[in-house]
Design an enzyme around this catalytic site. Structure first.
Site, PDB file in Angstrom:
ATOM      1  N   HIS A  88      46.910  37.423 -33.288  1.00  0.00           N
ATOM      2  CA  HIS A  88      48.215  38.055 -33.348  1.00  0.00           C
ATOM      3  C   HIS A  88      49.058  37.692 -34.580  1.00  0.00           C
ATOM      4  CE1 HIS A  88      51.725  39.939 -31.804  1.00  0.00           C
ATOM      5  NE2 HIS A  88      51.478  39.772 -30.526  1.00  0.00           N
ATOM      6  N   TYR A 133      53.267  31.184 -33.823  1.00  0.00           N
ATOM      7  CA  TYR A 133      51.813  31.298 -33.926  1.00  0.00           C
ATOM      8  C   TYR A 133      51.145  30.040 -34.477  1.00  0.00           C
ATOM      9  CZ  TYR A 133      53.007  36.148 -33.147  1.00  0.00           C
ATOM     10  OH  TYR A 133      53.526  37.289 -32.611  1.00  0.00           O
ATOM     11  N   SER A 193      55.762  44.026 -22.802  1.00  0.00           N
ATOM     12  CA  SER A 193      55.824  44.747 -24.068  1.00  0.00           C
ATOM     13  C   SER A 193      55.371  46.184 -23.879  1.00  0.00           C
ATOM     14  CB  SER A 193      54.905  44.070 -25.083  1.00  0.00           C
ATOM     15  OG  SER A 193      55.105  44.618 -26.341  1.00  0.00           O
ATOM     16  N   PRO A 214      45.909  39.400 -27.897  1.00  0.00           N
ATOM     17  CA  PRO A 214      45.793  40.442 -26.873  1.00  0.00           C
ATOM     18  C   PRO A 214      44.438  41.152 -26.955  1.00  0.00           C
ATOM     19  CG  PRO A 214      47.689  40.800 -28.332  1.00  0.00           C
ATOM     20  CD  PRO A 214      46.803  39.803 -28.981  1.00  0.00           C
TER      21      PRO A 214
HETATM   22  N1  COA Z   1      67.031  61.053 -22.179  1.00  0.00           N
HETATM   23  C1  COA Z   1      65.897  61.740 -22.477  1.00  0.00           C
HETATM   24  N2  COA Z   1      64.898  61.216 -23.242  1.00  0.00           N
HETATM   25  C2  COA Z   1      65.057  59.972 -23.706  1.00  0.00           C
HETATM   26  C3  COA Z   1      66.196  59.196 -23.413  1.00  0.00           C
HETATM   27  C4  COA Z   1      67.222  59.796 -22.617  1.00  0.00           C
HETATM   28  N3  COA Z   1      68.328  59.135 -22.315  1.00  0.00           N
HETATM   29  N4  COA Z   1      66.070  58.002 -24.024  1.00  0.00           N
HETATM   30  C5  COA Z   1      64.883  58.006 -24.663  1.00  0.00           C
HETATM   31  N5  COA Z   1      64.284  59.192 -24.477  1.00  0.00           N
HETATM   32  C6  COA Z   1      62.989  59.635 -25.026  1.00  0.00           C
HETATM   33  C7  COA Z   1      62.882  59.309 -26.506  1.00  0.00           C
HETATM   34  O1  COA Z   1      63.421  60.344 -27.286  1.00  0.00           O
HETATM   35  C8  COA Z   1      61.374  59.186 -26.683  1.00  0.00           C
HETATM   36  O2  COA Z   1      60.828  60.496 -26.730  1.00  0.00           O
HETATM   37  P1  COA Z   1      59.280  60.784 -27.192  1.00  0.00           P
HETATM   38  O3  COA Z   1      58.414  60.396 -26.059  1.00  0.00           O
HETATM   39  O4  COA Z   1      59.282  62.249 -27.426  1.00  0.00           O
HETATM   40  O5  COA Z   1      59.073  59.984 -28.429  1.00  0.00           O
HETATM   41  C9  COA Z   1      60.931  58.567 -25.376  1.00  0.00           C
HETATM   42  O6  COA Z   1      61.943  58.886 -24.425  1.00  0.00           O
HETATM   43  C10 COA Z   1      60.729  57.073 -25.438  1.00  0.00           C
HETATM   44  O7  COA Z   1      61.957  56.401 -25.629  1.00  0.00           O
HETATM   45  P2  COA Z   1      62.250  55.020 -24.895  1.00  0.00           P
HETATM   46  O8  COA Z   1      61.542  54.980 -23.612  1.00  0.00           O
HETATM   47  O9  COA Z   1      63.724  54.834 -24.861  1.00  0.00           O
HETATM   48  O10 COA Z   1      61.552  53.951 -25.789  1.00  0.00           O
HETATM   49  P3  COA Z   1      61.616  53.714 -27.332  1.00  0.00           P
HETATM   50  O11 COA Z   1      60.573  54.578 -27.971  1.00  0.00           O
HETATM   51  O12 COA Z   1      62.997  53.796 -27.844  1.00  0.00           O
HETATM   52  O13 COA Z   1      61.068  52.216 -27.418  1.00  0.00           O
HETATM   53  C11 COA Z   1      61.189  49.851 -27.555  1.00  0.00           C
HETATM   54  C12 COA Z   1      61.839  51.121 -27.006  1.00  0.00           C
HETATM   55  C13 COA Z   1      62.023  48.659 -27.202  1.00  0.00           C
HETATM   56  C14 COA Z   1      59.804  49.694 -26.945  1.00  0.00           C
HETATM   57  C15 COA Z   1      61.063  50.012 -29.099  1.00  0.00           C
HETATM   58  O14 COA Z   1      62.344  50.107 -29.657  1.00  0.00           O
HETATM   59  C16 COA Z   1      60.398  48.860 -29.768  1.00  0.00           C
HETATM   60  O15 COA Z   1      61.052  47.944 -30.236  1.00  0.00           O
HETATM   61  N6  COA Z   1      59.040  48.890 -29.879  1.00  0.00           N
HETATM   62  C17 COA Z   1      58.255  47.871 -30.513  1.00  0.00           C
HETATM   63  C18 COA Z   1      57.751  46.899 -29.497  1.00  0.00           C
HETATM   64  C19 COA Z   1      56.658  46.047 -30.051  1.00  0.00           C
HETATM   65  O16 COA Z   1      56.661  45.659 -31.200  1.00  0.00           O
HETATM   66  N7  COA Z   1      55.678  45.772 -29.201  1.00  0.00           N
HETATM   67  C20 COA Z   1      54.499  45.101 -29.577  1.00  0.00           C
HETATM   68  C21 COA Z   1      54.556  43.645 -29.420  1.00  0.00           C
HETATM   69  S1  COA Z   1      52.940  43.011 -29.763  1.00  0.00           S
END
Ligand code: COA
Length: 671
Positions: free
Chosen positions: A385, A150, A597, A163
């Site tokens: 950001h 940044y 993202s 963003p």
């Molecule tokens: N079978 C059924 N459900 C599943 C599954 C599977 N194999 N794997 C995941 N799911 C479900 C989860 O339980 C979750 O359920 P919910 O909707 O009830 O909460 C949902 O699916 C979402 O999971 P998933 O799609 O795997 O994503 P995640 O929530 O684990 O997120 C990342 C993954 C990488 C986005 C997250 O770990 C992360 O790091 N986020 C931060 C990103 C960030 O900082 N972005 C901003 C930058 S400015």
């Protein structure tokens, strides 16, 4: 979102080495010898200006009682960010670059990596130094990351860094509705601030892991300060006199609006509306627009700011903006677009303001949070950001969105006259006027160049991949790989943000979504001779590979921040940068044509951001149970990219993947 740390990163002066230019006038008040309560013991390079009182508690009946020190107690339970083993990272690096380069280049890189990682080689020496740093710091990465990602970046923050977020179109119309909505929105943010101030915010979790909450305490009362070579970011929330005001921008004028009554209670919605009407009446004509300077390249803006700050009136106005809790921009009407194009249009308005003749000067782009409210029911946000990632911002916005829909009953206030909002004056010299003209030309070029495509993919949402026992995030990422392959018949380096907030002061690492498995699957999908069963197997392998990368990344075992750490260790030790970082493969690996993202949110809000390379895409998504919200950006100046075509390919890819899984299921149930 995407990483702008280029492969040829050179470190400028540290943000702590203030030049005369960057040194704010209140730095002298920081008493580093005081016993500092609470937050400042959690070190962070974001400067907490004048540590001291926690500020007045704004107790309201619907909020939990203050829990001072809870933030620190929680932070202390979090582990430190680990330094992954060197050999593990090098092996993963080779795996990550394999789908991106041809065999000859891969072989050449393999021997460079072997040399780097050999016993007693430069890799081991740098690793040792990095591990030593990790023992000394609460987070070995966070200060470096703040600078490298940044503050050292000299491009404009607009589009390149900051963003936007677009709210669903609201029902209000016209200037009266705009002011009424702004009053509710300000009240909603102040309501959330009570939980921040009282340290009663619920601790966020990823799976079962509690997350670092540091960023929540930095999204309000923060500002980026321009400097030559490197900027600063400051937080004023814990100063002896924490800010009690916001700044409202109207017709390119800026007004200081005190948002607390003398008893410490926040102004009610009616009081805020009255004050906003006073501002509107005082800003009927457009001002010259000093704010446009903040949209320019950081060095240009730093030079102009140095000139501006020589004048005491300007200095007072700038400091008042910087120290405000947040900003509200009451924008002017823009030409109407069709309902179909409205969300995309609003996303662009929030991202850059539409240009110097539209609303780009009605901003102070250094300010961490700027809410944008338009007379056509448009509500958005742009955020600088450096203090925080999207999730804390989205949590605040979710609260505000809900609050505006159904504001709580407001306390009755005695009919006392409120202090008039103060117009912030600027004396504009001919030098500054020239800088304004340059900044105007520059932002207009940016506005012409950015292409945005906001999509609601409504054929299915998270529910479908979940029903197939597939992670929705991995499903979307593999679809992005397939879309790219369909459009370009090749792979590209892809960045997905992974949260490192399991660790104290954690920010992000990179999930490299282009894997050998995703490449094999995407190629199979273009092969008409391959059956659905095989394609579905390859799809599940690609998903598994992505999931593995994700769980490694959020556990602090991805490769990108580790490699950056090794490189910066060499630079800080004034050693030659090792060949692994000079290798063309490293450059290819860092040229993220897909910068992506996931930023989820309960409401239908969608974040958007610009591409990080001239021939790339910025893709952000909010996955809902029944649909996905995407924003896709690209640059018109690149003959390679088209955000609309890519959006079509992405929709097709999602449907193709669903079809393959369903066909394979149908075939297997017949057996
Ligand atoms: N079978 C059924 N459900 C599943 C599954 C599977 N194999 N794997 C995941 N799911 C479900 C989860 O339980 C979750 O359920 P919910 O909707 O009830 O909460 C949902 O699916 C979402 O999971 P998933 O799609 O795997 O994503 P995640 O929530 O684990 O997120 C990342 C993954 C990488 C986005 C997250 O770990 C992360 O790091 N986020 C931060 C990103 C960030 O900082 N972005 C901003 C930058 S400015």
């Amino acid at each position: 979102m995407g990483c702008r740390v280029s492969s040829c990163l050179k470190r400028g002066d540290s943000a702590n080495n203030d030049s005369e230019l960057t040194k704010p006038d209140n730095v002298g008040q920081v008493d580093t010898n005081r016993t500092i309560p609470v937050r400042s013991r959690v070190k962070s390079q974001i400067r907490q200006v004048v540590n001291g009182s926690l500020g007045p508690w704004k107790s309201m009946p619907n909020h939990l009682p203050p829990a001072p020190n809870r933030f620190l107690r929680h932070q202390e339970t979090l582990p430190n960010l680990p330094v992954p083993p060197l050999q593990q990272t090098l092996q993963k690096y080779l795996q990550a670059i394999q789908p991106l380069v041809d065999e000859n280049q891969f072989k050449a890189t393999e021997s460079i990596v072997q040399e780097f990682g050999r016993k007693g080689g430069s890799g081991e020496k740098l690793q040792e130094k990095l591990e030593h740093r990790a023992k000394k710091f609460e987070n070995w990465l966070s200060d470096w990351w703040l600078d490298a990602a940044y503050l050292d970046f000299r491009t404009p923050v607009v589009v390149n860094v900051s963003p936007s977020v677009t709210f669903p179109r609201d029902e209000f119309r016209g200037h009266k509705g705009q002011v009424e909505h702004a009053a509710k929105l300000i009240s909603g943010v102040l309501d959330y601030k009570i939980d921040i101030d009282n340290e009663t915010l619920a601790v966020e979790k990823l799976g079962n892991h509690p997350l670092c909450m540091d960023q929540y305490y930095k999204i309000l009362s923060s500002c980026r300060i321009p400097g030559i070579k490197s900027d600063l970011v400051e937080n004023y929330a814990r100063s002896w006199l924490p800010p009690q005001h916001i700044v409202v921008a109207k017709n390119n004028h800026f007004f200081k609006l005190s948002v607390y009554n003398s008893d410490g209670s926040p102004l009610t919605i009616d009081q805020l509306e009255e004050q906003l009407n006073t501002i509107v009446a005082a800003a009927l004509k457009k001002d010259i627009g000093v704010g446009i300077l903040t949209s320019d390249g950081r060095n240009n803006w730093a030079k102009a700011s140095k000139i501006l700050l020589k004048d005491s009136t300007n200095k007072h106005s700038i400091r008042t903006i910087q120290r405000s809790i947040f900003m509200v921009c009451l924008d002017e009407a823009v030409p109407a677009v069709t309902e179909e194009k409205w969300t995309t249009d609003m996303a662009l308005r929030a991202l850059h303001g539409g240009g110097s003749e539209i609303n780009s000067a009605n901003r102070w782009f250094d300010k961490t949070l700027q809410f944008v409210i338009c007379p056509d029911g448009g509500v958005g946000l742009t955020y600088e950001h450096s203090p925080a990632e999207g999730p804390p911002i989205m949590a605040l916005l979710d609260h505000v969105h809900k609050y505006c829909k159904d504001p709580p009953e407001q306390p009755k206030m005695p009919l006392l006259a409120l202090a008039r909002p103060m117009k912030l004056e600027f004396n504009v010299s001919s030098d500054v006027k020239r800088s304004i003209d340059t900044a105007s030309e520059n932002i207009d070029a940016v506005v012409r160049d950015v292409q945005m495509n906001c999509i609601k993919f409504a054929d299915f949402g998270k529910n479908f991949p979940k029903s197939c026992k597939i992670s929705p995030d991995a499903f979307i990422q593999v679809a992005l790989q397939l879309a790219y392959m369909k459009m370009y018949h090749q792979t590209c380096a892809t960045y997905e943000s992974a949260s490192l907030r399991r660790f104290r002061l954690g920010r992000t690492d990179t999930i490299r979504s282009c894997t050998n498995a995703s490449k094999a699957f995407s190629e199979a999908m273009l092969n008409d001779n391959m059956n659905s069963t095989k394609k579905s197997e390859l799809l599940r392998e690609a998903i598994a590979s992505h999931r593995k990368y994700t769980s490694d990344a959020i556990a602090g075992e991805a490769i990108d921040r580790h490699l950056l750490g090794l490189k910066l260790t060499a630079i800080e030790a004034k050693e030659n940068v090792p060949e692994i970082f000079m290798d063309p493969t490293y450059e290819t690996a860092m040229h993220y044509k897909l910068s992506t993202s996931q930023v989820p949110c309960k409401a239908d809000l969608c974040m958007g951001f610009g591409p990080v390379v001239p021939n790339g895409y910025g893709v952000c998504y909010n996955p809902k149970e029944e649909y996905f919200l995407f924003s896709i950006s690209a640059y018109n100046s690149s003959p390679e990219t088209d955000a609309y075509k890519f959006g079509d390919q992405l929709s097709e890819a999602l449907n193709d993947m669903k079809k393959v899984l369903q066909e394979a299921d149908a075939l297997s149930s017949k057996l």
